[in-house]
Design an enzyme around this catalytic site. Structure first.
Site, PDB file in Angstrom:
ATOM      1  N   LYS A  37       0.952  11.412  59.400  1.00 21.42           N
ATOM      2  CA  LYS A  37       0.864  11.641  57.952  1.00 21.42           C
ATOM      3  C   LYS A  37       2.246  11.949  57.387  1.00 21.42           C
ATOM      4  CE  LYS A  37      -3.320  13.199  56.461  1.00 21.42           C
ATOM      5  NZ  LYS A  37      -4.384  14.141  56.107  1.00 21.42           N
ATOM      6  N   LEU A 161      -8.207  20.484  40.542  1.00 19.72           N
ATOM      7  CA  LEU A 161      -7.995  19.053  40.288  1.00 19.72           C
ATOM      8  C   LEU A 161      -9.198  18.221  40.721  1.00 19.72           C
ATOM      9  CD1 LEU A 161      -7.398  17.243  43.075  1.00 19.72           C
ATOM     10  CD2 LEU A 161      -5.263  18.476  43.018  1.00 19.72           C
ATOM     11  N   PHE A 260     -20.501  15.487  32.714  1.00 16.32           N
ATOM     12  CA  PHE A 260     -21.247  15.852  33.922  1.00 16.32           C
ATOM     13  C   PHE A 260     -22.755  15.825  33.723  1.00 16.32           C
ATOM     14  CE2 PHE A 260     -18.962  17.020  37.825  1.00 16.32           C
ATOM     15  CZ  PHE A 260     -17.761  16.462  37.445  1.00 16.32           C
ATOM     16  N   GLY A 268     -21.357  14.130  45.695  1.00 14.38           N
ATOM     17  CA  GLY A 268     -20.914  14.155  47.083  1.00 14.38           C
ATOM     18  C   GLY A 268     -19.458  14.554  47.110  1.00 14.38           C
ATOM     19  N   CYS A 271     -15.971  18.430  48.398  1.00 12.88           N
ATOM     20  CA  CYS A 271     -15.909  19.740  47.738  1.00 12.88           C
ATOM     21  C   CYS A 271     -17.251  20.282  47.236  1.00 12.88           C
ATOM     22  CB  CYS A 271     -14.886  19.691  46.622  1.00 12.88           C
ATOM     23  SG  CYS A 271     -13.222  19.499  47.323  1.00 12.88           S
ATOM     24  N   LYS A 335     -16.959   8.689  44.619  1.00 11.04           N
ATOM     25  CA  LYS A 335     -16.722   8.502  43.186  1.00 11.04           C
ATOM     26  C   LYS A 335     -15.689   7.398  43.037  1.00 11.04           C
ATOM     27  CE  LYS A 335     -13.950  11.536  41.094  1.00 11.04           C
ATOM     28  NZ  LYS A 335     -13.283  12.795  40.699  1.00 11.04           N
TER      29      LYS A 335
HETATM   30  N1  LIG Z   1      -9.681  17.186  47.427  1.00  9.06           N
HETATM   31  C1  LIG Z   1      -9.743  17.795  46.267  1.00  9.06           C
HETATM   32  O1  LIG Z   1      -9.934  17.155  45.236  1.00  9.06           O
HETATM   33  C2  LIG Z   1      -9.607  19.289  46.154  1.00  9.06           C
HETATM   34  C3  LIG Z   1      -9.619  20.108  47.270  1.00  9.06           C
HETATM   35  N2  LIG Z   1      -9.615  21.473  47.117  1.00  9.06           N
HETATM   36  C4  LIG Z   1      -9.590  22.321  48.308  1.00  9.06           C
HETATM   37  O2  LIG Z   1      -8.309  22.140  48.901  1.00  9.06           O
HETATM   38  C5  LIG Z   1      -8.384  22.243  50.313  1.00  9.06           C
HETATM   39  C6  LIG Z   1      -7.813  20.983  50.954  1.00  9.06           C
HETATM   40  O3  LIG Z   1      -8.665  19.906  50.626  1.00  9.06           O
HETATM   41  P1  LIG Z   1      -8.224  18.390  50.850  1.00  9.06           P
HETATM   42  O4  LIG Z   1      -6.810  18.226  50.438  1.00  9.06           O
HETATM   43  O5  LIG Z   1      -9.269  17.568  50.206  1.00  9.06           O
HETATM   44  O6  LIG Z   1      -8.330  18.283  52.449  1.00  9.06           O
HETATM   45  P2  LIG Z   1      -7.674  17.179  53.403  1.00  9.06           P
HETATM   46  O7  LIG Z   1      -8.482  17.186  54.628  1.00  9.06           O
HETATM   47  O8  LIG Z   1      -7.456  15.919  52.642  1.00  9.06           O
HETATM   48  O9  LIG Z   1      -6.216  17.769  53.718  1.00  9.06           O
HETATM   49  C7  LIG Z   1      -5.987  18.893  54.502  1.00  9.06           C
HETATM   50  C8  LIG Z   1      -4.654  18.698  55.238  1.00  9.06           C
HETATM   51  O10 LIG Z   1      -4.334  19.903  55.940  1.00  9.06           O
HETATM   52  C9  LIG Z   1      -3.778  19.554  57.204  1.00  9.06           C
HETATM   53  N3  LIG Z   1      -3.879  20.702  58.107  1.00  9.06           N
HETATM   54  C10 LIG Z   1      -4.961  21.188  58.782  1.00  9.06           C
HETATM   55  N4  LIG Z   1      -4.644  22.275  59.486  1.00  9.06           N
HETATM   56  C11 LIG Z   1      -3.326  22.492  59.258  1.00  9.06           C
HETATM   57  C12 LIG Z   1      -2.413  23.483  59.689  1.00  9.06           C
HETATM   58  N5  LIG Z   1      -2.790  24.481  60.502  1.00  9.06           N
HETATM   59  N6  LIG Z   1      -1.133  23.416  59.290  1.00  9.06           N
HETATM   60  C13 LIG Z   1      -0.721  22.421  58.469  1.00  9.06           C
HETATM   61  N7  LIG Z   1      -1.532  21.463  58.009  1.00  9.06           N
HETATM   62  C14 LIG Z   1      -2.823  21.497  58.400  1.00  9.06           C
HETATM   63  C15 LIG Z   1      -4.586  18.342  57.632  1.00  9.06           C
HETATM   64  O11 LIG Z   1      -3.910  17.611  58.630  1.00  9.06           O
HETATM   65  C16 LIG Z   1      -4.715  17.591  56.308  1.00  9.06           C
HETATM   66  O12 LIG Z   1      -3.647  16.689  56.099  1.00  9.06           O
HETATM   67  C17 LIG Z   1      -9.867  22.520  50.620  1.00  9.06           C
HETATM   68  O13 LIG Z   1     -10.049  23.907  50.682  1.00  9.06           O
HETATM   69  C18 LIG Z   1     -10.579  21.957  49.403  1.00  9.06           C
HETATM   70  O14 LIG Z   1     -11.834  22.574  49.189  1.00  9.06           O
HETATM   71  C19 LIG Z   1      -9.529  22.072  45.902  1.00  9.06           C
HETATM   72  C20 LIG Z   1      -9.486  21.312  44.764  1.00  9.06           C
HETATM   73  C21 LIG Z   1      -9.509  19.866  44.795  1.00  9.06           C
HETATM   74  O1  LIG Z   2     -13.047  21.611  44.330  1.00 13.00           O
HETATM   75  C1  LIG Z   2     -12.746  20.439  44.293  1.00 13.00           C
HETATM   76  O2  LIG Z   2     -12.259  19.851  45.241  1.00 13.00           O
HETATM   77  C2  LIG Z   2     -12.961  19.626  43.069  1.00 13.00           C
HETATM   78  O3  LIG Z   2     -14.351  19.212  43.045  1.00 13.00           O
HETATM   79  C3  LIG Z   2     -14.707  18.407  41.931  1.00 13.00           C
HETATM   80  O4  LIG Z   2     -13.905  17.236  41.876  1.00 13.00           O
HETATM   81  P1  LIG Z   2     -14.203  15.924  42.750  1.00 13.00           P
HETATM   82  O5  LIG Z   2     -14.878  16.333  44.011  1.00 13.00           O
HETATM   83  O6  LIG Z   2     -12.915  15.175  42.791  1.00 13.00           O
HETATM   84  O7  LIG Z   2     -15.202  15.017  41.948  1.00 13.00           O
HETATM   85  P2  LIG Z   2     -16.102  15.147  40.624  1.00 13.00           P
HETATM   86  O8  LIG Z   2     -15.503  14.325  39.557  1.00 13.00           O
HETATM   87  O9  LIG Z   2     -16.426  16.557  40.315  1.00 13.00           O
HETATM   88  O10 LIG Z   2     -17.422  14.420  41.126  1.00 13.00           O
HETATM   89  C4  LIG Z   2     -18.181  14.996  42.173  1.00 13.00           C
HETATM   90  C5  LIG Z   2     -19.426  14.193  42.425  1.00 13.00           C
HETATM   91  O11 LIG Z   2     -20.348  14.347  41.354  1.00 13.00           O
HETATM   92  C6  LIG Z   2     -20.840  13.086  40.943  1.00 13.00           C
HETATM   93  N1  LIG Z   2     -21.162  13.151  39.503  1.00 13.00           N
HETATM   94  C7  LIG Z   2     -20.234  13.571  38.607  1.00 13.00           C
HETATM   95  C8  LIG Z   2     -20.538  13.653  37.264  1.00 13.00           C
HETATM   96  C9  LIG Z   2     -21.822  13.300  36.819  1.00 13.00           C
HETATM   97  O12 LIG Z   2     -22.167  13.356  35.617  1.00 13.00           O
HETATM   98  N2  LIG Z   2     -22.740  12.868  37.731  1.00 13.00           N
HETATM   99  C10 LIG Z   2     -22.441  12.794  39.068  1.00 13.00           C
HETATM  100  O13 LIG Z   2     -23.301  12.413  39.876  1.00 13.00           O
HETATM  101  C11 LIG Z   2     -19.710  12.115  41.267  1.00 13.00           C
HETATM  102  O14 LIG Z   2     -20.201  10.808  41.389  1.00 13.00           O
HETATM  103  C12 LIG Z   2     -19.211  12.681  42.576  1.00 13.00           C
HETATM  104  O15 LIG Z   2     -19.977  12.207  43.662  1.00 13.00           O
HETATM  105  C13 LIG Z   2     -14.426  19.201  40.642  1.00 13.00           C
HETATM  106  O16 LIG Z   2     -14.727  18.368  39.533  1.00 13.00           O
HETATM  107  C14 LIG Z   2     -12.963  19.627  40.590  1.00 13.00           C
HETATM  108  O17 LIG Z   2     -12.725  20.412  39.430  1.00 13.00           O
HETATM  109  C15 LIG Z   2     -12.655  20.454  41.831  1.00 13.00           C
HETATM  110  O18 LIG Z   2     -11.295  20.849  41.861  1.00 13.00           O
END
Ligand SMILES: NC(=O)C1=CN([C@@H]2O[C@H](COP(=O)(O)OP(=O)(O)OC[C@H]3O[C@@H](n4cnc5c(N)ncnc54)[C@H](O)[C@@H]3O)[C@@H](O)[C@H]2O)C=CC1
Ligand SMILES: O=C(O)[C@H]1O[C@H](OP(=O)(O)OP(=O)(O)OC[C@H]2O[C@@H](n3ccc(=O)[nH]c3=O)[C@H](O)[C@@H]2O)[C@H](O)[C@@H](O)[C@@H]1O
Length: 447
Positions: A37, A161, A260, A268, A271, A335
């Site tokens: 990565k 985000l 929403f 799904g 998160c 999504k």
């Molecule tokens: N994906 C999203 O849209 C959002 C995610 N979150 C939260 O952010 C966190 C991260 O989520 P994602 O980015 O989606 O996960 P992800 O699985 O895409 O990324 C996590 C990264 O952390 C790395 N990692 C794991 N253990 C590690 C360590 N000990 N040291 C350094 N790197 C390490 C992994 O290799 C991976 O690249 C979760 O808690 C999630 O709930 C919050 C808001 C939005």
């Molecule tokens: O904690 C997180 O990681 C993030 O989770 C969601 O963001 P995300 O998972 O990117 O996607 P959403 O846009 O929230 O959609 C989530 C799911 O709900 C579904 N959805 C959304 C809206 C709707 O009206 N109906 C519906 O079925 C989407 O298809 C998708 O499967 C939240 O919207 C973010 O604010 C948050 O930061």
């Protein structure tokens, strides 16, 4: 001198956060434990699909032509500790296998890897979504491990985000929430977010538990809205109503809002599903499980939607078994505008039909590689047109723009039967019906 920032964990959240911090003008070092990565990121390649992120990386990754050079990557914790004034923890917090609870092992490992190298003043900032109480526990871990003692502090700064809009949401957040225990920590975070604050993003300062809870409460509320409208879809279905009209009409009320409220196969991703489950598990540990029993219903309404889609497909095929029937699935990601298939309702529906003997062919604009990895036994096609060739029924399960722009007449030429089931309530029923298709969506009238 400007702050130097490290971002630990460079997945969906961390890669975006690191690039955005460089865009805001800081020197940034991203760290991950997966060397491949880090190699990709060093070349300016994004390990996932996120609109706008590759451009941002190219603008800042050191060594790339014309870049500012402000963004570097490493796998070395000692280097990261020596580099940063502020260290953001962005590692994954998945659901534990076979349990509702959050698996904190990656956060714990990140903190225990970093802290022993912190020999000078530093602020460690948790961004990962964690069970309430984690920040307090991690602050004690850091205090026990960091050589610089009280010069090292923890703050909690949850992230809101959305995938598909991650860059925009990070650079222009609709709010910034920080849980802090000192004025120094607040001041540093105000400095980090000076640009969005100046542009009007509200900056909410609070304690650790409230900051952690804001995040899980927000995702629980969003999940509740979706399951609410899906419950209404079920009632509309029974009563002959139209859930899309219902959502439009209730949404005009500002107190409810229109966002929403799109009924379909439900939520799904990496998160919403795991966050509401972890929230229930944590409330149970705190003796407050009664407060969140409604989330169990939100979860079960959501999971039911997937089964209902499978039943709708069965009915469309005459009610018999799927064995030998050809089912085209448009969409694999959870999504649109993302390649993320974590807990994807679309793949789940495709998988259920496949396991019941249906011949399923999936197409997704960006999620094919991830889908193949998770579900290698499904059939895959290189385009929507190829996926629907010879299909007895077409399922629209992720609302990519590409699918809204399909020509129903062209598709109609190659399918075995012109039947489309819209699992996202996102296609224009009249367009499809005019081209001779039977269009069905959950909670909508049949004609
Ligand atoms: N994906 C999203 O849209 C959002 C995610 N979150 C939260 O952010 C966190 C991260 O989520 P994602 O980015 O989606 O996960 P992800 O699985 O895409 O990324 C996590 C990264 O952390 C790395 N990692 C794991 N253990 C590690 C360590 N000990 N040291 C350094 N790197 C390490 C992994 O290799 C991976 O690249 C979760 O808690 C999630 O709930 C919050 C808001 C939005
Ligand atoms: O904690 C997180 O990681 C993030 O989770 C969601 O963001 P995300 O998972 O990117 O996607 P959403 O846009 O929230 O959609 C989530 C799911 O709900 C579904 N959805 C959304 C809206 C709707 O009206 N109906 C519906 O079925 C989407 O298809 C998708 O499967 C939240 O919207 C973010 O604010 C948050 O930061």
């Amino acid at each position: 001198m400007s702050l130097r920032i490290t971002v630990i964990g460079t997945g969906y959240l961390g890669a975006t956060h690191a690039a955005a911090m460089a865009e805001l003008g800081f020197e940034v070092l991203g760290l991950d434990i997966v060397p491949e990565k880090i190699e990709m990121l060093r070349r300016g390649e994004v390990p996932m699909y996120e609109p706008g992120l590759e451009e941002l990386l190219h603008r800042h990754v050191a060594g790339l032509e014309g870049s500012t050079g402000r963004l570097r990557f490493t796998t070395d914790y000692a280097e990261a500790a020596a580099f940063g004034d502020v260290h953001f923890i962005c590692v994954n917090t998945p659901q534990k296998h076979g349990e509702y609870a959050c698996d904190m092992r990656y956060v714990d490992s990140a903190v225990t890897s970093l802290a022993p190298h912190l020999t000078g003043p530093a602020l460690v900032v948790g961004k990962s979504t964690v069970p309430v109480g984690s920040a307090d526990r991690l602050a004690r871990t850091i205090a026990g491990l960091a050589p610089a003692g009280e010069e090292v502090e923890l703050a909690w700064n949850p992230e809101f985000l959305r995938e598909g809009f991650a860059v925009q949401d990070t650079l222009h957040p609709d709010r910034i929430v920080v849980g802090v225990r000192s004025e120094r920590a607040e001041k540093l975070l105000r400095e980090v977010y000076a640009t969005p604050i100046a542009e009007g993003s509200p900056f909410v300062v609070t304690d650790f538990p409230t900051a952690e809870l804001v995040k899980t409460a927000a995702n629980s509320f969003l999940a509740t809205k979706i399951s609410f409208i899906n419950a209404m879809a079920e009632v509309c279905e029974a009563a002959g109503g139209d859930v899309a009209k219902l959502a439009e009409a209730i949404g005009y009320d500002d107190r409810i809002g229109r966002k929403f409220l799109r009924a379909g196969i439900g939520f799904g991703g990496g998160c919403l599903p795991k966050d509401i489950r972890a929230f229930m598990a944590r409330a149970g540990e705190l003796g407050a499980d009664q407060a969140l029993t409604f989330l169990r219903e939100i979860d079960s309404i959501n999971m039911r939607q997937r089964g209902q889609m499978v039943e709708l497909a069965r009915q469309a095929l005459g009610g018999g078994p799927f064995l030998g029937r050809r089912v085209a699935v448009l969409g694999a990601t959870f999504k649109p505008d993302s390649d993320d298939v974590r807990d994807s309702p679309a793949l789940n529906v495709a998988g259920q039909i496949h396991l019941q003997g249906g011949q399923v062919t999936v197409y997704d604009p960006k999620g094919m590689d991830n889908a193949r990895r998770v579900f290698p036994t499904l059939g895959y096609a290189e385009s929507a047109l190829e996926a629907v060739r010879g299909a007895d029924v077409v399922l629209h399960l992720t609302e990519w723009r590409e699918f809204r722009e399909l020509d129903p007449a062209e598709l109609g030429e190659v399918v075995a039967a012109r039947v489309i089931l819209d699992g996202r309530n996102a296609l224009d029923p009249e367009r499809w019906r005019r081209a001779g298709w039977t269009y069905r969506a959950m909670g909508r009238p049949t004609a």
